[in-house]
Write an enzyme that holds these catalytic residues in place. Structure first.
Site, short mmCIF file in Angstrom:
data_model
loop_
_atom_site.label_atom_id
_atom_site.label_comp_id
_atom_site.label_asym_id
_atom_site.label_seq_id
_atom_site.Cartn_x
_atom_site.Cartn_y
_atom_site.Cartn_z
N ASP A 1 1.00 -1.17 0.16
CA ASP A 1 -0.06 -0.10 0.12
C ASP A 1 0.86 1.29 0.15
O ASP A 1 1.84 1.30 0.77
CB ASP A 1 -0.91 -0.05 1.09
CG ASP A 1 -1.94 1.10 1.34
OD1 ASP A 1 -1.88 2.12 0.66
OD2 ASP A 1 -2.87 0.95 1.88
N VAL A 2 0.73 2.07 -1.02
CA VAL A 2 1.73 3.29 -0.95
C VAL A 2 1.56 4.07 0.10
O VAL A 2 2.38 4.99 0.33
CB VAL A 2 1.35 4.33 -2.37
CG1 VAL A 2 1.57 3.44 -3.49
CG2 VAL A 2 -0.21 4.65 -2.37
N TYR B 1 -10.61 16.11 -1.93
CA TYR B 1 -9.69 15.48 -2.91
C TYR B 1 -9.26 16.47 -3.79
O TYR B 1 -8.26 16.23 -4.45
CB TYR B 1 -11.20 14.88 -3.46
CG TYR B 1 -10.58 14.13 -5.00
CD1 TYR B 1 -9.56 12.87 -4.95
CD2 TYR B 1 -11.25 14.69 -5.88
CE1 TYR B 1 -9.35 12.40 -6.18
CE2 TYR B 1 -10.57 13.94 -7.42
CZ TYR B 1 -9.52 12.84 -7.29
OH TYR B 1 -9.20 12.57 -8.40
N PRO C 1 -7.26 13.93 -16.08
CA PRO C 1 -8.26 13.47 -16.73
C PRO C 1 -9.57 14.20 -15.97
O PRO C 1 -9.67 14.69 -14.99
CB PRO C 1 -8.36 11.97 -16.46
CG PRO C 1 -7.07 11.53 -15.98
CD PRO C 1 -6.71 12.90 -15.18
N VAL D 1 -13.67 9.58 -16.13
CA VAL D 1 -13.01 8.27 -16.51
C VAL D 1 -14.00 7.29 -15.81
O VAL D 1 -14.03 7.26 -14.61
CB VAL D 1 -11.63 8.20 -16.48
CG1 VAL D 1 -11.03 6.68 -17.22
CG2 VAL D 1 -10.88 9.42 -16.63
N THR E 1 -14.08 4.09 -14.35
CA THR E 1 -13.46 3.24 -13.57
C THR E 1 -14.07 2.92 -12.40
O THR E 1 -15.11 3.19 -12.38
CB THR E 1 -11.93 3.62 -13.58
OG1 THR E 1 -11.80 4.97 -12.63
CG2 THR E 1 -11.18 3.86 -14.82
#
Length: 251
Positions: free
Chosen positions: A58-59, A151, A181, A184, A186
């Site tokens: 996990d980053v 965010y 972007p 998108v 996803t």
């Protein structure tokens, strides 16, 4: 000469599409993700096209990032392209009703995770005086939208970090590109709405959104340019989206 790309967050969406696209261009791949079962499945699929080295972490976990990346065989540390893709949005609340755990998850993934990975990989690039960093930003990093607060703040941070990286790495001949972007389709909205598929599906109704493959194509375009050409910043929108909040939908 074979090149190596390191891509974070490959278990779905843009990360997976980018891995597939760069594999098709002949890149050897280091692919990372936190969902081990999905990471293994993606890596197995990619092995039909190129050499793949999967790393599960996990980053957000600085120690795990450092252990995994520093433990790479020396030959795999010659990373030509780093794609800092891992990121997410969680929740869509006004700030005064925000969930602190959601805030921390976004900050830790979108900003700190990008930094942790970059801090390990960039010295490898500067030592070789070559490389290309691609940071996944967002239209949310260019303007704020209703209830997007934290965010948007994290993606504004990615925008600033990308500009800072470009300057810091300039003397080493290392390219830095930010890809921003719009909508998108996803797992993005499914994650934002914490698994509420019905609510997530509504986001993309009435217009044709971008696909993960569209963004992967843009990334490939940038990294395949001649050595003297760099795309600093690219904003990519569906035709039906003008900015972060204005869409033309036919319902």
């Amino acid at each position: 000469m074979e090149k190596i790309a390191l891509i974070t967050g490959v278990t779905s969406g843009i990360g997976r599409a980018t891995a597939e696209r760069l594999a098709a261009e002949g890149y050897k791949l280091i692919v990372t993700g936190r969902r081990e079962d999905k990471l293994k499945a993606v890596a197995e699929a990619l092995k039909a096209k190129t050499e793949v080295l999967p790393l599960c972490f996990d980053v957000r976990d600085k120690q795990a990032v450092e252990t995994a990346l520093n433990g790479l065989p020396e030959a795999w540390k010659a990373v030509d392209v780093l794609v800092n893709n891992a990121g997410l949005a969680v929740g869509l609340n006004p700030l005064q009703e925000g969930v602190v755990d959601d805030w921390e998850r976004m900050i830790d993934t979108n900003l700190k995770g990008l930094l942790y990975v970059s801090r390990v990989v960039l010295p490898w690039m500067t030592a070789r005086r070559k490389g290309h960093v691609v940071n996944l930003g967002s239209i949310a990093g260019k303007e704020a939208y209703l209830n997007g607060n934290v965010y948007c703040a994290t993606k504004h941070g990615v925008d600033a970090l990308s500009k800072g990286m470009r300057q810091d790495l300039l003397p080493y001949g290392i390219k830095v590109t930010q890809i921003c972007p719009g909508a998108v389709e996803t797992e993005f909205s499914l994650v934002r709405f914490k698994g509420d598929a019905q609510r997530a599906d509504k986001v993309y109704q009435g217009f044709t959104p971008l696909t993960a493959a569209d963004i992967a194509d843009a990334i490939a375009y940038c990294v395949l340019l001649p050595a003297h050409v760099n795309i600093n910043d690219m904003v990519i929108m569906p035709t039906a989206q003008a900015n972060s909040s204005q869409f033309h939908k036919v319902l």
